[in-house]
Design a protein around this motif. Structure first.
Motif, PDB file in Angstrom:
ATOM      1  N   UNK A   1       0.872  -1.184   0.000  1.00 36.87           N
ATOM      2  CA  UNK A   1       0.000   0.000   0.000  1.00 36.87           C
ATOM      3  C   UNK A   1       0.904   1.228   0.000  1.00 36.87           C
ATOM      4  N   UNK A   2       0.558   2.203  -0.829  1.00 40.80           N
ATOM      5  CA  UNK A   2       1.452   3.338  -1.034  1.00 40.80           C
ATOM      6  C   UNK A   2       0.711   4.663  -0.976  1.00 40.80           C
ATOM      7  N   UNK A   3       1.352   5.641  -0.350  1.00 39.12           N
ATOM      8  CA  UNK A   3       0.888   7.025  -0.424  1.00 39.12           C
ATOM      9  C   UNK A   3       1.369   7.624  -1.743  1.00 39.12           C
ATOM     10  N   UNK A   4       0.436   8.131  -2.540  1.00 44.48           N
ATOM     11  CA  UNK A   4       0.798   8.792  -3.801  1.00 44.48           C
ATOM     12  C   UNK A   4       0.178  10.183  -3.820  1.00 44.48           C
ATOM     13  N   UNK A   5       0.823  11.135  -3.123  1.00 45.45           N
ATOM     14  CA  UNK A   5       0.245  12.482  -3.036  1.00 45.45           C
ATOM     15  C   UNK A   5       0.506  13.303  -4.286  1.00 45.45           C
ATOM     16  N   UNK A   6      -0.401  14.209  -4.549  1.00 41.42           N
ATOM     17  CA  UNK A   6      -0.183  15.238  -5.562  1.00 41.42           C
ATOM     18  C   UNK A   6       0.053  16.560  -4.834  1.00 41.42           C
ATOM     19  N   UNK A   7       0.851  17.418  -5.428  1.00 47.82           N
ATOM     20  CA  UNK A   7       1.173  18.696  -4.799  1.00 47.82           C
ATOM     21  C   UNK A   7       0.944  19.832  -5.780  1.00 47.82           C
ATOM     22  N   UNK A   8       0.670  20.987  -5.224  1.00 46.23           N
ATOM     23  CA  UNK A   8       0.618  22.192  -6.059  1.00 46.23           C
ATOM     24  C   UNK A   8       1.932  22.931  -5.897  1.00 46.23           C
ATOM     25  N   UNK A   9       2.343  23.656  -6.896  1.00 45.12           N
ATOM     26  CA  UNK A   9       3.655  24.306  -6.855  1.00 45.12           C
ATOM     27  C   UNK A   9       3.624  25.623  -6.088  1.00 45.12           C
ATOM     28  N   UNK A  10       2.471  26.000  -5.591  1.00 43.25           N
ATOM     29  CA  UNK A  10       2.390  27.230  -4.820  1.00 43.25           C
ATOM     30  C   UNK A  10       1.800  28.376  -5.621  1.00 43.25           C
ATOM     31  N   UNK A  11       1.918  29.563  -5.073  1.00 43.20           N
ATOM     32  CA  UNK A  11       1.332  30.730  -5.717  1.00 43.20           C
ATOM     33  C   UNK A  11       0.120  31.209  -4.938  1.00 43.20           C
ATOM     34  N   UNK A  12      -0.591  32.203  -5.488  1.00 46.03           N
ATOM     35  CA  UNK A  12      -1.721  32.791  -4.761  1.00 46.03           C
ATOM     36  C   UNK A  12      -2.885  31.838  -4.544  1.00 46.03           C
ATOM     37  N   UNK A  13      -2.928  30.743  -5.295  1.00 48.59           N
ATOM     38  CA  UNK A  13      -4.016  29.781  -5.099  1.00 48.59           C
ATOM     39  C   UNK A  13      -3.761  28.865  -3.898  1.00 48.59           C
TER      40      UNK A  13
ATOM     41  N   UNK B   1      -0.767  19.252  -0.060  1.00 49.53           N
ATOM     42  CA  UNK B   1      -0.784  17.884  -0.552  1.00 49.53           C
ATOM     43  C   UNK B   1      -2.209  17.348  -0.575  1.00 49.53           C
ATOM     44  N   UNK B   2      -2.525  16.610  -1.625  1.00 49.77           N
ATOM     45  CA  UNK B   2      -3.757  15.827  -1.689  1.00 49.77           C
ATOM     46  C   UNK B   2      -3.328  14.389  -1.927  1.00 49.77           C
ATOM     47  N   UNK B   3      -3.614  13.521  -0.958  1.00 55.56           N
ATOM     48  CA  UNK B   3      -3.091  12.165  -1.028  1.00 55.56           C
ATOM     49  C   UNK B   3      -4.149  11.170  -1.496  1.00 55.56           C
ATOM     50  N   UNK B   4      -3.697  10.155  -2.174  1.00 53.51           N
ATOM     51  CA  UNK B   4      -4.523   8.987  -2.470  1.00 53.51           C
ATOM     52  C   UNK B   4      -3.679   7.756  -2.171  1.00 53.51           C
ATOM     53  N   UNK B   5      -4.337   6.703  -1.691  1.00 57.34           N
ATOM     54  CA  UNK B   5      -3.626   5.481  -1.322  1.00 57.34           C
ATOM     55  C   UNK B   5      -3.946   4.400  -2.341  1.00 57.34           C
ATOM     56  N   UNK B   6      -2.901   3.859  -2.925  1.00 57.05           N
ATOM     57  CA  UNK B   6      -3.027   2.818  -3.941  1.00 57.05           C
ATOM     58  C   UNK B   6      -2.417   1.524  -3.417  1.00 57.05           C
ATOM     59  N   UNK B   7      -3.021   0.435  -3.786  1.00 57.35           N
ATOM     60  CA  UNK B   7      -2.471  -0.889  -3.507  1.00 57.35           C
ATOM     61  C   UNK B   7      -1.839  -1.407  -4.789  1.00 57.35           C
ATOM     62  N   UNK B   8      -0.656  -1.995  -4.656  1.00 55.76           N
ATOM     63  CA  UNK B   8       0.031  -2.552  -5.819  1.00 55.76           C
ATOM     64  C   UNK B   8       0.327  -4.031  -5.582  1.00 55.76           C
ATOM     65  N   UNK B   9       0.126  -4.836  -6.623  1.00 57.24           N
ATOM     66  CA  UNK B   9       0.518  -6.240  -6.603  1.00 57.24           C
ATOM     67  C   UNK B   9       1.622  -6.409  -7.633  1.00 57.24           C
ATOM     68  N   UNK B  10       2.820  -6.700  -7.155  1.00 55.06           N
ATOM     69  CA  UNK B  10       3.962  -6.919  -8.046  1.00 55.06           C
ATOM     70  C   UNK B  10       4.100  -8.420  -8.295  1.00 55.06           C
ATOM     71  N   UNK B  11       4.019  -8.826  -9.554  1.00 54.91           N
ATOM     72  CA  UNK B  11       4.045 -10.234  -9.899  1.00 54.91           C
ATOM     73  C   UNK B  11       5.493 -10.746  -9.997  1.00 54.91           C
ATOM     74  N   UNK B  12       5.664 -12.025  -9.699  1.00 53.09           N
ATOM     75  CA  UNK B  12       6.995 -12.629  -9.805  1.00 53.09           C
ATOM     76  C   UNK B  12       7.406 -12.816 -11.256  1.00 53.09           C
ATOM     77  N   UNK B  13       6.421 -12.935 -12.145  1.00 51.23           N
ATOM     78  CA  UNK B  13       6.683 -13.018 -13.589  1.00 51.23           C
ATOM     79  C   UNK B  13       5.580 -12.256 -14.308  1.00 51.23           C
ATOM     80  N   UNK B  14       5.870 -11.801 -15.516  1.00 50.92           N
ATOM     81  CA  UNK B  14       4.922 -10.970 -16.257  1.00 50.92           C
ATOM     82  C   UNK B  14       3.626 -11.733 -16.537  1.00 50.92           C
ATOM     83  N   UNK B  15       2.501 -11.010 -16.468  1.00 58.70           N
ATOM     84  CA  UNK B  15       1.177 -11.606 -16.648  1.00 58.70           C
ATOM     85  C   UNK B  15       0.484 -11.000 -17.866  1.00 58.70           C
ATOM     86  N   UNK B  16      -0.504 -11.740 -18.381  1.00 61.94           N
ATOM     87  CA  UNK B  16      -1.398 -11.172 -19.390  1.00 61.94           C
ATOM     88  C   UNK B  16      -2.393 -10.264 -18.689  1.00 61.94           C
ATOM     89  N   UNK B  17      -3.152  -9.517 -19.488  1.00 63.05           N
ATOM     90  CA  UNK B  17      -4.141  -8.608 -18.916  1.00 63.05           C
ATOM     91  C   UNK B  17      -5.157  -9.356 -18.069  1.00 63.05           C
TER      92      UNK B  17
END
Length: 506
Positions: free
Chosen positions: A185-197, A201-217
């Motif tokens: 499970x990973x934090x994948x935040x997006x950030x704004x570069x600043x300025x008058x607006x 950070x706005x975060x979203x949490x993604x789950x990843x499954x890393x396969x031991x060998x490449x898979x078809x769709x």
């Protein structure tokens, strides 16, 4: 690829069929009503006998791979002279991949799959990873601004009431090697570069499954759907995969190990029949990957290890959760049947019959086999075949035994409740001749309690077998946002009602 593909998206482009290339088409993403409309098709029918995959290009550069396509309609338009002016096809794609290259059904190129689900934030709730400093922020902001001033070649003044938003940089919340692959499970935040607006950070949490060998769709997608019952069980309510991405090392330039990202749109992703109720409070989640990562990892590893054998029964449990607060007869029957389709390793062994019983069984079988075929004859022969097999009550009691041993004081008379739940189920399945109570008249009081009892025992015993510390769970307080805690909180009240209606003393 900057455009986000979701329900409501529309696109024009050109598509290749097995029998014709460069066909103009319009793609509409609308869940179950998604469709691709193709114009000026020369061939009368599609899909062909060898492929149900369509490739196309929209927005000039985005390449689409549409999988498991089904022909919805085929229409011809003719001009005043009867000449066919347009042959139009409507196609339903089950899944669509958006990326910068086309993918064939048999391409085993995907090294991992990533997804967000309904309650991923609540299940992987790490409060301290993001925050804001208000108190004494002026003590820390000056060196930050000084460093930024050096980079920007201009001095940034400190205001009257400085504040600092921070991200600790902890991207990986938990990482667990399993039989399915490495699940993280990973934090994948997006950030704004600043300025008058403003900035932050706005975060979203993604789950990843890393396969031991490449898979078809299809294989990668199958791995994802296998995890849905786990996340639904832990969250206590049905989960839907809101977004999905596939990562691939394409075979185009294998020496370059080019990593590509594909966005996935599934037309048939779980659409819930009922509105979702209250989200689980992070403190109510039975296994906590942030505060108790060892327990979470232990449970996840064992749970995944049993996926092949347990999948049918667990999917039944997920189907029950999708009904939310609807506690009807069908749900009661389904909750009991979950135990009947558990693998043999999860239920008690068959009873060894005495020699006398075996002789009686065999003699009875011979007698009934000689009779003319009839439903009654078939029923008796089936029962004789089942003689010695573990029945439903035995299976439910067996699954409940570890729960009673660990936290029986929280659920007094649980085995009696489960026996009565099976009796109620048998009434609606087999039409039991004698009932202690009118189930129809009292279904509101008994049916829901019996259903929740069966569901709790099924899910809790699954997690206990995987290494969940149910005793520690039972000692914690709750906001009652998870069905496990809700069942524990209301158990004794419902038990008293059931005892009164069924005439149980004590």
């Amino acid at each position: 690829m900057t455009r986000k593909w979701a329900d409501g998206s529309r696109a024009l482009g050109k598509f290749d069929l097995p029998s014709q290339e460069q066909v103009y088409g319009e793609l509409a993403l609308e869940g179950y009503d998604s469709k691709l409309v193709l114009h000026d098709v020369k061939q009368e029918y599609y899909p062909g006998s060898t492929s149900s995959t369509v490739h196309g290009v929209v927005d000039h550069t985005v390449k689409l791979s549409l999988f498991d396509c089904i022909l919805l309609s085929s229409q011809r338009s003719a001009d005043a002279k009867g000449k066919v002016s347009d042959h139009r096809l409507e196609i339903f794609p089950h899944h669509i991949l958006f990326g910068d290259s086309h993918v064939a059904e048999g391409d085993a190129i995907f090294t991992s799959i990533m997804f967000k689900f309904t309650d991923s934030i609540n299940l992987f709730y790490d409060f301290d990873t993001f925050g804001i400093v208000l108190h004494r922020a002026d003590s820390f902001i000056e060196p930050i601004l000084a460093a930024k001033s050096e980079i920007g070649d201009r001095k940034i003044p400190v205001g009257e009431h400085p504040a600092i938003a921070y991200f600790t940089g902890k991207h990986t919340i938990v990482r667990v090697p399993t039989d399915l692959g490495v699940i993280s499970a990973q934090n994948l935040p997006t950030t704004s570069i600043g300025g008058p607006h403003g900035s932050g950070f706005v975060n979203s949490i993604w789950v990843e499954v890393e396969f031991s060998s490449a898979r078809t769709f299809n294989d990668a997608l199958e791995a994802t759907f296998a995890l849905e019952p786990f996340f639904s069980m832990v969250a206590g309510r049905p989960q839907r995969f809101e977004e999905m991405r596939l990562l691939a090392r394409t075979p185009v330039e294998p020496e370059a190990h080019s990593l590509k990202v594909f966005e996935v749109f599934s037309s048939m992703k779980q659409h819930l029949r009922f509105p979702l109720g209250r989200a689980p409070h992070p403190a109510d989640v039975p296994i906590d990957p942030v505060r108790r990562p060892e327990e979470f990892s232990r449970v996840l590893v064992d749970w995944v290890n049993r996926v092949p054998a347990w999948r049918d029964a667990r999917e039944r449990y997920s189907n029950s959760l999708r009904k939310q607060d609807l506690l009807d007869i069908d749900r009661l029957v389904g909750s009991a049947n979950m135990f009947d389709i558990l693998p043999s390793s999860a239920v008690p062994e068959d009873v060894e019959l005495s020699d006398e019983l075996k002789v009686a069984r065999d003699q009875s079988r011979e007698l009934f086999r000689k009779l003319p075929d009839s439903p009654e004859r078939s029923s008796i022969l089936l029962e004789l075949k089942r003689l010695g097999k573990s029945n439903l009550k035995n299976k439910v009691r067996y699954r409940a035994a570890p729960i009673v041993a660990a936290v029986g004081d929280k659920f007094p008379d649980l085995l009696w409740v489960l026996d009565e739940a099976v009796n109620c189920r048998n009434h609606y399945v087999h039409g039991a001749l004698v009932s202690k109570v009118d189930y129809s008249a009292h279904f509101h009081d008994l049916g829901g309690f019996f259903t929740k009892s069966l569901e709790f025992v099924f899910a809790a015993s699954d997690m206990v077998e995987a290494g969940w510390d149910i005793k520690a769970w039972a000692s914690r307080s709750s906001t009652l946002s998870h069905p496990f805690f809700d069942y524990r909180h209301s158990y004794k009240e419902h038990l008293d009602v059931a005892k009164t209606l069924l005439g149980k003393k004590g």
